[in-house]
Design an enzyme around this catalytic site. Sequence first.
Site, PDB file in Angstrom:
ATOM      1  N   ASP A  61       0.870  -1.175   0.000  1.00 32.42           N
ATOM      2  CA  ASP A  61       0.000   0.000   0.000  1.00 32.42           C
ATOM      3  C   ASP A  61       0.909   1.228   0.000  1.00 32.42           C
ATOM      4  O   ASP A  61       2.138   1.107  -0.175  1.00 32.42           O
ATOM      5  CB  ASP A  61      -1.013  -0.032   1.159  1.00 32.42           C
ATOM      6  CG  ASP A  61      -0.377   0.250   2.518  1.00 32.42           C
ATOM      7  OD1 ASP A  61       0.875   0.367   2.600  1.00 32.42           O
ATOM      8  OD2 ASP A  61      -1.127   0.366   3.508  1.00 32.42           O
ATOM      9  N   HIS A  62       0.328   2.394   0.220  1.00 28.68           N
ATOM     10  CA  HIS A  62       1.121   3.631   0.199  1.00 28.68           C
ATOM     11  C   HIS A  62       2.217   3.635   1.259  1.00 28.68           C
ATOM     12  O   HIS A  62       3.289   4.178   1.044  1.00 28.68           O
ATOM     13  CB  HIS A  62       0.200   4.851   0.381  1.00 28.68           C
ATOM     14  CG  HIS A  62      -0.675   4.754   1.594  1.00 28.68           C
ATOM     15  ND1 HIS A  62      -1.745   3.886   1.663  1.00 28.68           N
ATOM     16  CD2 HIS A  62      -0.642   5.386   2.791  1.00 28.68           C
ATOM     17  CE1 HIS A  62      -2.338   3.999   2.842  1.00 28.68           C
ATOM     18  NE2 HIS A  62      -1.675   4.902   3.548  1.00 28.68           N
TER      19      HIS A  62
ATOM     20  N   CYS B  10       3.255  -3.005   3.917  1.00 26.95           N
ATOM     21  CA  CYS B  10       2.398  -1.868   4.269  1.00 26.95           C
ATOM     22  C   CYS B  10       3.149  -1.065   5.321  1.00 26.95           C
ATOM     23  O   CYS B  10       4.366  -1.238   5.471  1.00 26.95           O
ATOM     24  CB  CYS B  10       0.997  -2.322   4.709  1.00 26.95           C
ATOM     25  SG  CYS B  10       0.916  -3.241   6.259  1.00 26.95           S
ATOM     26  N   GLY B  11       2.478  -0.193   6.035  1.00 18.58           N
ATOM     27  CA  GLY B  11       3.195   0.630   7.016  1.00 18.58           C
ATOM     28  C   GLY B  11       3.853  -0.222   8.094  1.00 18.58           C
ATOM     29  O   GLY B  11       5.008  -0.029   8.452  1.00 18.58           O
ATOM     30  N   THR B  12       3.086  -1.190   8.604  1.00 16.19           N
ATOM     31  CA  THR B  12       3.584  -2.048   9.683  1.00 16.19           C
ATOM     32  C   THR B  12       3.841  -3.488   9.260  1.00 16.19           C
ATOM     33  O   THR B  12       4.475  -4.238  10.000  1.00 16.19           O
ATOM     34  CB  THR B  12       2.530  -2.111  10.807  1.00 16.19           C
ATOM     35  OG1 THR B  12       1.320  -2.617  10.231  1.00 16.19           O
ATOM     36  CG2 THR B  12       2.293  -0.740  11.418  1.00 16.19           C
TER      37      THR B  12
ATOM     38  N   GLY C  53      -1.501  -5.203   8.807  1.00 16.76           N
ATOM     39  CA  GLY C  53      -2.800  -5.268   8.119  1.00 16.76           C
ATOM     40  C   GLY C  53      -2.737  -6.126   6.868  1.00 16.76           C
ATOM     41  O   GLY C  53      -3.639  -6.946   6.595  1.00 16.76           O
TER      42      GLY C  53
ATOM     43  N   HIS D 296      10.283 -23.688   9.267  1.00 14.34           N
ATOM     44  CA  HIS D 296       9.274 -24.335  10.117  1.00 14.34           C
ATOM     45  C   HIS D 296       7.858 -24.203   9.578  1.00 14.34           C
ATOM     46  O   HIS D 296       7.067 -25.128   9.716  1.00 14.34           O
ATOM     47  CB  HIS D 296       9.287 -23.724  11.528  1.00 14.34           C
ATOM     48  CG  HIS D 296      10.548 -23.994  12.288  1.00 14.34           C
ATOM     49  ND1 HIS D 296      10.614 -23.893  13.656  1.00 14.34           N
ATOM     50  CD2 HIS D 296      11.797 -24.344  11.871  1.00 14.34           C
ATOM     51  CE1 HIS D 296      11.848 -24.182  14.056  1.00 14.34           C
ATOM     52  NE2 HIS D 296      12.586 -24.440  12.992  1.00 14.34           N
TER      53      HIS D 296
ATOM     54  N   ARG E 262       7.562 -33.218  11.387  1.00 12.80           N
ATOM     55  CA  ARG E 262       6.796 -32.499  12.411  1.00 12.80           C
ATOM     56  C   ARG E 262       6.285 -31.152  11.886  1.00 12.80           C
ATOM     57  O   ARG E 262       5.197 -30.697  12.244  1.00 12.80           O
ATOM     58  CB  ARG E 262       7.601 -32.327  13.698  1.00 12.80           C
ATOM     59  CG  ARG E 262       8.769 -31.368  13.625  1.00 12.80           C
ATOM     60  CD  ARG E 262       9.550 -31.358  14.952  1.00 12.80           C
ATOM     61  NE  ARG E 262      10.532 -30.294  15.033  1.00 12.80           N
ATOM     62  CZ  ARG E 262      11.703 -30.294  14.404  1.00 12.80           C
ATOM     63  NH1 ARG E 262      12.027 -31.300  13.620  1.00 12.80           N
ATOM     64  NH2 ARG E 262      12.546 -29.286  14.543  1.00 12.80           N
ATOM     65  N   HIS E 263       7.060 -30.542  11.015  1.00 10.99           N
ATOM     66  CA  HIS E 263       6.621 -29.258  10.461  1.00 10.99           C
ATOM     67  C   HIS E 263       5.513 -29.464   9.413  1.00 10.99           C
ATOM     68  O   HIS E 263       4.558 -28.689   9.359  1.00 10.99           O
ATOM     69  CB  HIS E 263       7.804 -28.498   9.872  1.00 10.99           C
ATOM     70  CG  HIS E 263       8.803 -28.092  10.915  1.00 10.99           C
ATOM     71  ND1 HIS E 263       8.440 -27.421  12.064  1.00 10.99           N
ATOM     72  CD2 HIS E 263      10.143 -28.287  11.010  1.00 10.99           C
ATOM     73  CE1 HIS E 263       9.502 -27.210  12.814  1.00 10.99           C
ATOM     74  NE2 HIS E 263      10.561 -27.731  12.202  1.00 10.99           N
TER      75      HIS E 263
HETATM   76  C1  RB5 Z   1      -1.797   2.927   6.415  1.00  7.90           C
HETATM   77  O1  RB5 Z   1      -1.752   4.173   7.016  1.00  7.90           O
HETATM   78  C2  RB5 Z   1      -1.485   1.841   7.436  1.00  7.90           C
HETATM   79  O2  RB5 Z   1      -2.554   1.674   8.290  1.00  7.90           O
HETATM   80  C3  RB5 Z   1      -1.148   0.544   6.729  1.00  7.90           C
HETATM   81  O3  RB5 Z   1      -0.065   0.744   5.877  1.00  7.90           O
HETATM   82  C4  RB5 Z   1      -0.755  -0.624   7.614  1.00  7.90           C
HETATM   83  O4  RB5 Z   1       0.246  -0.248   8.509  1.00  7.90           O
HETATM   84  C5  RB5 Z   1      -1.855  -1.348   8.250  1.00  7.90           C
HETATM   85  O5  RB5 Z   1      -1.659  -2.332   8.967  1.00  7.90           O
END
Ligand code: RB5
Length: 144
Positions: free
Chosen positions: A8-9, A65-67, A70, A98, A133-134
């Site tokens: 995403d952005h 994505c940002g984190t 999501g 694994h 096992r895996h």
């Molecule tokens: C976008 O602002 C952010 O929410 C998305 O990139 C992500 O981090 C969501 O989990």
Amino acid sequence: MRVALGCDHGGFELKQEIMKHLEERNIEYKDYGCHSTQSTDYPIYAKKVAHGILDGECDLGILVCGTGIGISITANKIKGIRAAVCTDCFTAEATRLHNDANILALGGRVVGPGLALKIVDTFLDTPFSNEERHIRRIAQIETE
Ligand code: RB5
């Protein structure tokens, strides 16, 4: 090997770095978008990449994505997808050995490009262990 890429952005800039890196390594990829830093919705690209893998267009995927959260939550809703958010090389290696993870998820606002590319290399270069096992535990993931 062909790698499916999506973001995403919040992950666009890191995905650009990853594409450059894969080109330098002569690793083929397909970019499922997005294509700018304009605000967009990460589930769109998680689903495109997941289906790219399940349809056999690509072998492994990388979502940013940002984190990384999501986009990985979305991908993991799709049967047959095992997406792992990694912020270090130890987990990137372990999730291939694994979990036979088929998607690496990264946070463009979490890891810098230097570390991210090491994580990418570790993920792509580590084969599944194929240990009984895996295999058994992965099969259990798919049952309710
Ligand atoms: C976008 O602002 C952010 O929410 C998305 O990139 C992500 O981090 C969501 O989990």
